[in-house]
Design a protein around this motif. Sequence first.
Motif, PDB file in Angstrom:
ATOM      1  N   VAL A  95       0.827  -1.204   0.000  1.00  0.00           N
ATOM      2  CA  VAL A  95       0.000   0.000   0.000  1.00  0.00           C
ATOM      3  C   VAL A  95       0.863   1.257   0.000  1.00  0.00           C
ATOM      4  N   VAL A  96       1.963   1.236   0.748  1.00  0.00           N
ATOM      5  CA  VAL A  96       2.856   2.399   0.820  1.00  0.00           C
ATOM      6  C   VAL A  96       3.444   2.723  -0.549  1.00  0.00           C
ATOM      7  N   ILE A  97       3.859   1.697  -1.283  1.00  0.00           N
ATOM      8  CA  ILE A  97       4.424   1.930  -2.614  1.00  0.00           C
ATOM      9  C   ILE A  97       3.387   2.569  -3.533  1.00  0.00           C
ATOM     10  N   VAL A  98       2.162   2.057  -3.484  1.00  0.00           N
ATOM     11  CA  VAL A  98       1.095   2.621  -4.323  1.00  0.00           C
ATOM     12  C   VAL A  98       0.825   4.066  -3.946  1.00  0.00           C
ATOM     13  N   TYR A  99       0.716   4.336  -2.636  1.00  0.00           N
ATOM     14  CA  TYR A  99       0.325   5.672  -2.182  1.00  0.00           C
ATOM     15  C   TYR A  99       1.403   6.712  -2.467  1.00  0.00           C
ATOM     16  N   THR A 100       2.655   6.389  -2.218  1.00  0.00           N
ATOM     17  CA  THR A 100       3.728   7.376  -2.419  1.00  0.00           C
ATOM     18  C   THR A 100       3.972   7.682  -3.890  1.00  0.00           C
ATOM     19  N   HIS A 101       3.479   6.839  -4.793  1.00  0.00           N
ATOM     20  CA  HIS A 101       3.593   7.097  -6.231  1.00  0.00           C
ATOM     21  C   HIS A 101       2.301   7.662  -6.818  1.00  0.00           C
ATOM     22  N   LEU A 102       1.355   8.010  -5.939  1.00  0.00           N
ATOM     23  CA  LEU A 102       0.025   8.388  -6.391  1.00  0.00           C
ATOM     24  C   LEU A 102       0.015   9.783  -7.026  1.00  0.00           C
ATOM     25  N   SER A 103      -0.827   9.937  -8.032  1.00  0.00           N
ATOM     26  CA  SER A 103      -1.089  11.230  -8.670  1.00  0.00           C
ATOM     27  C   SER A 103      -2.504  11.653  -8.287  1.00  0.00           C
ATOM     28  N   PRO A 104      -2.968  12.853  -8.671  1.00  0.00           N
ATOM     29  CA  PRO A 104      -4.327  13.274  -8.303  1.00  0.00           C
ATOM     30  C   PRO A 104      -5.400  12.260  -8.710  1.00  0.00           C
ATOM     31  N   HIS A 105      -6.239  11.879  -7.740  1.00  0.00           N
ATOM     32  CA  HIS A 105      -7.316  10.921  -7.957  1.00  0.00           C
ATOM     33  C   HIS A 105      -8.553  11.408  -7.203  1.00  0.00           C
ATOM     34  N   ALA A 138      13.806  12.304   5.994  1.00  0.00           N
ATOM     35  CA  ALA A 138      12.697  12.580   5.081  1.00  0.00           C
ATOM     36  C   ALA A 138      12.740  14.022   4.596  1.00  0.00           C
ATOM     37  N   GLY A 139      13.079  14.954   5.517  1.00  0.00           N
ATOM     38  CA  GLY A 139      13.189  16.351   5.130  1.00  0.00           C
ATOM     39  C   GLY A 139      14.309  16.603   4.134  1.00  0.00           C
ATOM     40  N   MET A 140      15.338  15.773   4.203  1.00  0.00           N
ATOM     41  CA  MET A 140      16.439  15.902   3.243  1.00  0.00           C
ATOM     42  C   MET A 140      16.078  15.291   1.889  1.00  0.00           C
ATOM     43  N   ILE A 141      15.270  14.247   1.909  1.00  0.00           N
ATOM     44  CA  ILE A 141      14.889  13.579   0.658  1.00  0.00           C
ATOM     45  C   ILE A 141      13.833  14.388  -0.088  1.00  0.00           C
ATOM     46  N   VAL A 142      12.805  14.818   0.648  1.00  0.00           N
ATOM     47  CA  VAL A 142      11.701  15.558   0.033  1.00  0.00           C
ATOM     48  C   VAL A 142      12.106  17.012  -0.199  1.00  0.00           C
ATOM     49  N   SER A 143      11.721  17.554  -1.314  1.00  0.00           N
ATOM     50  CA  SER A 143      12.000  18.958  -1.618  1.00  0.00           C
ATOM     51  C   SER A 143      10.760  19.596  -2.233  1.00  0.00           C
ATOM     52  N   GLN A 144      10.751  20.927  -2.249  1.00  0.00           N
ATOM     53  CA  GLN A 144       9.630  21.678  -2.793  1.00  0.00           C
ATOM     54  C   GLN A 144      10.158  22.986  -3.374  1.00  0.00           C
ATOM     55  N   GLN A 145       9.830  23.255  -4.617  1.00  0.00           N
ATOM     56  CA  GLN A 145      10.363  24.428  -5.296  1.00  0.00           C
ATOM     57  C   GLN A 145       9.803  25.722  -4.728  1.00  0.00           C
ATOM     58  N   SER A 146       8.514  25.726  -4.378  1.00  0.00           N
ATOM     59  CA  SER A 146       7.877  26.899  -3.790  1.00  0.00           C
ATOM     60  C   SER A 146       6.812  26.444  -2.803  1.00  0.00           C
ATOM     61  N   LYS A 147       6.157  27.410  -2.141  1.00  0.00           N
ATOM     62  CA  LYS A 147       5.161  27.069  -1.128  1.00  0.00           C
ATOM     63  C   LYS A 147       4.007  26.247  -1.690  1.00  0.00           C
ATOM     64  N   TYR A 148       3.702  26.449  -2.959  1.00  0.00           N
ATOM     65  CA  TYR A 148       2.505  25.839  -3.540  1.00  0.00           C
ATOM     66  C   TYR A 148       2.820  24.787  -4.602  1.00  0.00           C
ATOM     67  N   SER A 149       4.082  24.482  -4.812  1.00  0.00           N
ATOM     68  CA  SER A 149       4.444  23.484  -5.812  1.00  0.00           C
ATOM     69  C   SER A 149       4.394  22.083  -5.207  1.00  0.00           C
ATOM     70  N   PRO A 150       4.288  21.032  -6.041  1.00  0.00           N
ATOM     71  CA  PRO A 150       4.229  19.655  -5.525  1.00  0.00           C
ATOM     72  C   PRO A 150       5.513  19.260  -4.802  1.00  0.00           C
ATOM     73  N   LEU A 151       5.379  18.353  -3.829  1.00  0.00           N
ATOM     74  CA  LEU A 151       6.559  17.777  -3.185  1.00  0.00           C
ATOM     75  C   LEU A 151       7.272  16.867  -4.174  1.00  0.00           C
ATOM     76  N   GLU A 152       8.582  16.916  -4.172  1.00  0.00           N
ATOM     77  CA  GLU A 152       9.382  16.074  -5.044  1.00  0.00           C
ATOM     78  C   GLU A 152      10.064  14.983  -4.229  1.00  0.00           C
ATOM     79  N   HIS A 153      10.234  13.820  -4.860  1.00  0.00           N
ATOM     80  CA  HIS A 153      10.938  12.665  -4.271  1.00  0.00           C
ATOM     81  C   HIS A 153      10.174  12.013  -3.108  1.00  0.00           C
ATOM     82  N   TYR A 154       8.875  12.295  -3.000  1.00  0.00           N
ATOM     83  CA  TYR A 154       8.084  11.637  -1.954  1.00  0.00           C
ATOM     84  C   TYR A 154       8.006  10.134  -2.205  1.00  0.00           C
ATOM     85  N   ASP A 155       8.044   9.737  -3.494  1.00  0.00           N
ATOM     86  CA  ASP A 155       7.996   8.314  -3.813  1.00  0.00           C
ATOM     87  C   ASP A 155       9.221   7.573  -3.311  1.00  0.00           C
ATOM     88  N   THR A 156      10.350   8.284  -3.201  1.00  0.00           N
ATOM     89  CA  THR A 156      11.570   7.663  -2.677  1.00  0.00           C
ATOM     90  C   THR A 156      11.372   7.186  -1.242  1.00  0.00           C
TER      91      THR A 156
END
Length: 421
Positions: A293-303, A361-379
């Motif tokens: 379930v974790v693998i599916v959720y962390t790779h999820l797109s808008p649904h 997790a804070g080092m892995i996840v990044s965000q370009q701006s306040k409102y942009s998507p989180l990056e590398h959450y799937d990692t």
Amino acid sequence: MKQMSAFTTHQQLVITLLALTQFTVVLDFMVMSPLGDMLMKSMSIKPNQFGLIVSAYAFSAGVSGLLTAGFADRFDRKRLLVFFYGGFILGTFCCGLANSYVTMVAARIVTGLFGGVIGAISLAIVTDLFDISQRGRVMGFTQMAFGASQVLGIPIGLYLANAWGWEAPFLLIAGLALVIVLLIWFILEPVNAHLAVQRDKSAFLHLWHTVQKRDYRIGFTATALMSVGGFMMMPFGSAFAINNLHITAQQLPLLFMVTGVSSLCIMPLLGKLSDKIDKFRLFATAALFMMGVVIVYTHLSPHPLWMIMGLNILMMGGIMGRMIPFTTLITGIPDLSDRGAFMSVNSSLQQIAGGIAALIAGMIVSQQSKYSPLEHYDTLGWVIVGLTVPCIFLVYRVSMLVKKKLAKGAVMRGAPLPAEA
């Protein structure tokens, strides 16, 4: 399957008070995730800084647990619970008064110093007052704090935060906890049977004798590894839902509420199941299910919202399916004279490992701006899967240790079958 023994009236009272205590402590920690996006925007902080806010609580709780471990078996557990719960209330109130990134970090440190020990004291009380054949059900009820915090606490907290600011949930928690600590003081009976079997003259020797035992260290390692995986997704849950899955701020309380309602239904059933069947088998099954379930959720797109709710329910079921049998097994490791110290060290390692996980997790996840998507959450999903595999092996070893103690009659007061652990 064996027949389950009933709880006495006093045991039912203890379960209720401990569940209420855990509700406020869990809510204080859990509310950081749904408030995460709001805090990051209002204080203009980055994901790595928010990770530090979360880990500040965890690290201070870990240090507090280690410092307290040597003294944990030298006082009435009720008095210890009241003392640390009072400090937790003060720290949570300070969180509601924080007005900057620095003051919030400081307030979380104070809260962690006291709140991080409460879980260990509660587990020691459960271990003292309940036979291991009852503890699965006890854990099922007390762990309902997670579900209750999502059903009642988090949605109400989010509504208050949307109406009066993010400070409101912390002030609500502090006020509710103040009522509960008064109930504990006037209603709960002393829990001091362990004082009659103390052998160590100093707190340091007691701590040393606890950590040097090989069986205990196996339990400590399993707890730490469980916590690293469990804490990675949590801090950025709301930010991922809002910025990646396009959940609105108004839908977020509903998402947490539906997940929490399902948890309230699932956890008592898992607790009963944990008392009826082999606990390791339940843990391993839930762990494998959670990994998928974790693998599916962390790779999820808008649904659609209903699909995201369904995945959150499944993921919570997998997480609780691991935690209830694992926590029950852990309580079977320490001897009566060491339970307070063991639970304190165990809780300390849990918090420190969780703090490390939040920082990573804070080092892995990044965000370009306040409102942009989180990056590398799937990692994060793949990291959690990688940590869960060795964790299953360690919990198997814990299960074997507990069965060995049951066979010798060291844990249960009756004549149990070792396979029932």
